[in-house]
Scaffold this motif. Sequence first.
Motif, mmCIF file in Angstrom:
data_model
loop_
_atom_site.group_PDB
_atom_site.id
_atom_site.type_symbol
_atom_site.label_atom_id
_atom_site.label_comp_id
_atom_site.label_asym_id
_atom_site.label_seq_id
_atom_site.Cartn_x
_atom_site.Cartn_y
_atom_site.Cartn_z
ATOM 1 N N GLN A 35 -70.990 29.784 -80.838
ATOM 2 C CA GLN A 35 -70.194 28.397 -79.967
ATOM 3 C C GLN A 35 -71.175 27.921 -78.904
ATOM 4 O OE1 GLN A 35 -67.863 26.398 -81.444
ATOM 5 N NE2 GLN A 35 -68.197 27.865 -83.153
ATOM 6 N N HIS A 36 -71.894 28.951 -78.529
ATOM 7 C CA HIS A 36 -72.760 28.663 -77.211
ATOM 8 C C HIS A 36 -73.915 28.508 -77.676
ATOM 9 C CE1 HIS A 36 -69.407 29.930 -74.437
ATOM 10 N NE2 HIS A 36 -68.902 30.693 -75.286
ATOM 11 N N ILE A 37 -74.657 27.208 -77.164
ATOM 12 C CA ILE A 37 -75.834 26.799 -77.617
ATOM 13 C C ILE A 37 -76.824 26.565 -76.308
ATOM 14 C CG2 ILE A 37 -77.300 24.766 -78.665
ATOM 15 C CD1 ILE A 37 -75.417 26.310 -80.425
ATOM 16 N N GLY A 38 -77.926 27.277 -76.158
ATOM 17 C CA GLY A 38 -78.680 27.147 -74.943
ATOM 18 C C GLY A 38 -79.934 26.307 -75.093
ATOM 19 N N ILE A 78 -70.568 24.745 -77.125
ATOM 20 C CA ILE A 78 -70.519 24.694 -75.575
ATOM 21 C C ILE A 78 -71.883 24.788 -75.203
ATOM 22 C CG2 ILE A 78 -69.955 26.070 -73.602
ATOM 23 C CD1 ILE A 78 -67.520 27.481 -75.781
ATOM 24 N N TRP A 79 -72.377 23.574 -74.613
ATOM 25 C CA TRP A 79 -73.838 23.651 -74.319
ATOM 26 C C TRP A 79 -74.160 24.101 -72.948
ATOM 27 C CZ3 TRP A 79 -77.640 21.009 -77.641
ATOM 28 C CH2 TRP A 79 -77.000 20.572 -78.930
ATOM 29 N N HIS A 80 -75.179 24.899 -72.938
ATOM 30 C CA HIS A 80 -75.733 25.569 -71.669
ATOM 31 C C HIS A 80 -77.081 24.994 -71.370
ATOM 32 C CE1 HIS A 80 -73.177 29.272 -71.707
ATOM 33 N NE2 HIS A 80 -72.532 28.598 -72.775
ATOM 34 N N VAL A 89 -75.215 16.672 -66.000
ATOM 35 C CA VAL A 89 -73.887 16.624 -65.925
ATOM 36 C C VAL A 89 -72.968 15.832 -67.297
ATOM 37 C CG1 VAL A 89 -71.814 15.786 -64.633
ATOM 38 C CG2 VAL A 89 -73.761 16.966 -63.454
ATOM 39 N N ALA A 90 -73.783 15.077 -67.734
ATOM 40 C CA ALA A 90 -72.980 14.489 -68.906
ATOM 41 C C ALA A 90 -73.116 15.030 -70.176
ATOM 42 C CB ALA A 90 -73.916 13.087 -68.929
ATOM 43 N N HIS A 91 -74.168 15.998 -70.244
ATOM 44 C CA HIS A 91 -74.539 16.696 -71.507
ATOM 45 C C HIS A 91 -74.366 18.051 -71.701
ATOM 46 C CE1 HIS A 91 -76.121 12.971 -73.501
ATOM 47 N NE2 HIS A 91 -76.533 12.773 -72.257
#
Length: 232
Positions: free
Chosen positions: A53-56, A75-77, A91-93
């Motif tokens: 779920q965590h995308i960097g 969930i974008w990192h 902040v937007a993305h």
Amino acid sequence: MLEDKLKQVQEKVQLALANRREAKQTGDRVTLVAVTKNHGPEVITQSLALGLQHIGENRVQEAKHKQELLPPGGIWHLIGHLQTNKARQAVAHFTLIESVDSMRLLVLLDHEAARINKVQEVLLQLNIAHEEQKTGFRREEYLELLPQLPSYQHIRVRGLMVIAPAAADPEEVRPVFAAGYRCYCRLQELYPQIDCLSMGMSSDYPVAIEEGANMVRVGTALFGPRDYSLKF
């Protein structure tokens, strides 16, 4: 196949957790951030389907482009250096900005988050090895910042991010990770809600976990070499 590579990474994560000598303050679970920089949007779809779920992503523009092509999810990192003129877009993305490396950037992110009534989650990036070519808070800057954190009303500091120097043998950078864990413990003493210590990449994440990381950023070990011909 990605599924096979993910299994190999997960097995190494569990082995590293079993080899921990101390590092009790970061818990017994590790969040795997799939670093999709210079890979097509399809690898994000595949990652999400496998439960990653965590995308960097390293660059704001590349992440923005991929998000426009994909359905909402993940969930974008942001894990790469953030230029101050990209603070609004970041902040937007992004859910979590891991690479907050200066007080100036922290002030800008707080301002941009307030503008859209958001509380932006961040990690403070430390330059423990004092590498000139890398950004991040030096020790004295970090200590100066600590008492000021509550003044940022639209920022939630989740913890720390550490990038170790490149080394042929991961054992050479073990002291950097150990120092990162000590900094994390100090931060958690002041602010008990702190819960993220992001350390380790494809070349050294087992050592980072052994020294206390509970978040690792893995790209090449999952997706193979980056495709620098892709333009975003």
